[in-house]
Scaffold this active site. Structure first.
Site, short mmCIF file in Angstrom:
data_model
loop_
_atom_site.label_atom_id
_atom_site.label_comp_id
_atom_site.label_asym_id
_atom_site.label_seq_id
_atom_site.Cartn_x
_atom_site.Cartn_y
_atom_site.Cartn_z
N CYS A 1 0.87 -1.17 0.00
CA CYS A 1 0.00 0.00 0.00
C CYS A 1 0.90 1.22 0.00
O CYS A 1 1.70 1.39 0.93
CB CYS A 1 -0.90 -0.01 1.24
SG CYS A 1 -1.86 1.49 1.49
N CYS B 1 -0.39 3.73 -6.75
CA CYS B 1 -1.27 3.05 -5.79
C CYS B 1 -1.38 1.61 -6.26
O CYS B 1 -1.56 1.35 -7.46
CB CYS B 1 -2.65 3.71 -5.75
SG CYS B 1 -3.88 2.81 -4.77
#
Length: 287
Positions: A96, A208
């Site tokens: 992440c 991302c």
């Protein structure tokens, strides 16, 4: 049509030949706030198919992109600790970008096993761009964080960096994994700031881990010849090296499994998807 590349890797990775036995099957935890980390897990498992994998996602606090740094650090520490109490971890991958940019120092201080994070692939993008315009597509939190701007200042001073933060893309990626179609007009609206430029980015960093899940749709919308870059293959190689340098790793014969923070209708629907990725079961992690 755009082209998908991986950081410092433009060819497919072949799996490392397996000589893995029950004695050398250490446990790798891959963590994300949602399902975006599955894109990183895919790359790691492709290179290291015989390890024991745990995927944990925080569906209670998802998404992390607009949470405070203090909240994210405490939350990630809590979840990794809970997994570590139940499984002997050889390595943790924080799949992440948002969590990586704020929680890695605290994780490395708390735990003795290696912790690998995901950061935007600014450096290879700056090297690959032909027109000098690089786009960073990330969450709003990642776009705004000091760490991201330090990466740009360090590796891309000769480039024009166009930042585009979107939480809606994260939701679209999650929906796609649940079987929903990704509407291209919605993507075009999100990417309008770039699509309307006279000279748009020719190289786009997927900042991302959710966004590689949308690579097919992004390539349909972005200008012909645009390169998409993500860090998955680089993370896989780093993980392989760290595993190879460790001694006395604890092995397991358990099946791969996934943890969420709450079981509900959404997780019931997600279970077949996770099974398709090789996770036999989905359990609630008490935190």
């Amino acid at each position: 049509m755009a082209t998908l590349l991986q950081e410092e890797n433009t060819t497919s990775l072949e799996a490392i030949p397996s000589n893995t036995t029950a004695k050398t099957r250490p446990t790798v935890l891959v963590f994300d706030s949602g399902v975006g980390g599955l894109s990183v897990y895919q790359e790691v498992r492709q290179l290291l198919p015989d390890l024991h994998y745990i995927y944990a996602f925080d569906n209670v606090a998802f998404p992390y992109g607009e949470k405070s740094e203090e909240f994210i650090v405490e939350r990630v520490l809590e979840i990794v600790s809970a997994v570590q109490q139940r499984h002997p971890l050889a390595i943790v991958i924080i799949a992440c970008n948002t969590a990586s940019t704020v929680s890695l120092p605290a994780l490395r201080e708390r735990f003795t096993f290696p912790v690998v994070g995901v950061v935007p692939a600014i450096k290879p993008a700056a090297r690959l761009t032909a027109n000098g315009v690089v786009g960073l597509l990330a969450t709003r939190g990642t776009v705004q964080r000091t760490y991201t701007h330090e990466l740009i200042a360090r590796f891309a001073t000769d480039c024009k960096i166009e930042l585009l933060g979107s939480s809606e893309l994260v939701e679209l990626a999650e929906a796609k994994l649940h079987g929903e179609a990704v509407p291209l007009p919605t993507l075009k609206k999100i990417l309008h700031p770039w699509l309307s430029m006279r000279e748009p980015p020719d190289t786009v960093v997927l900042g991302c881990t959710h966004f590689p899940l949308l690579a097919e749709e992004l390539m349909q919308v972005l200008p012909e010849g645009t390169r998409l870059i993500d860090s998955g293959a680089a993370i896989a190689r780093r993980t392989a090296w760290l595993i190879s340098t460790q001694e006395n790793l604890v092995s397991t014969q358990e099946d791969n499994l996934a943890y969420c923070m709450a079981l509900n209708e959404d997780t019931d629907a997600l279970l077949p998807v996770l099974q398709g990725y090789g996770f036999k079961s989905l359990k609630k992690l008490p935190v």
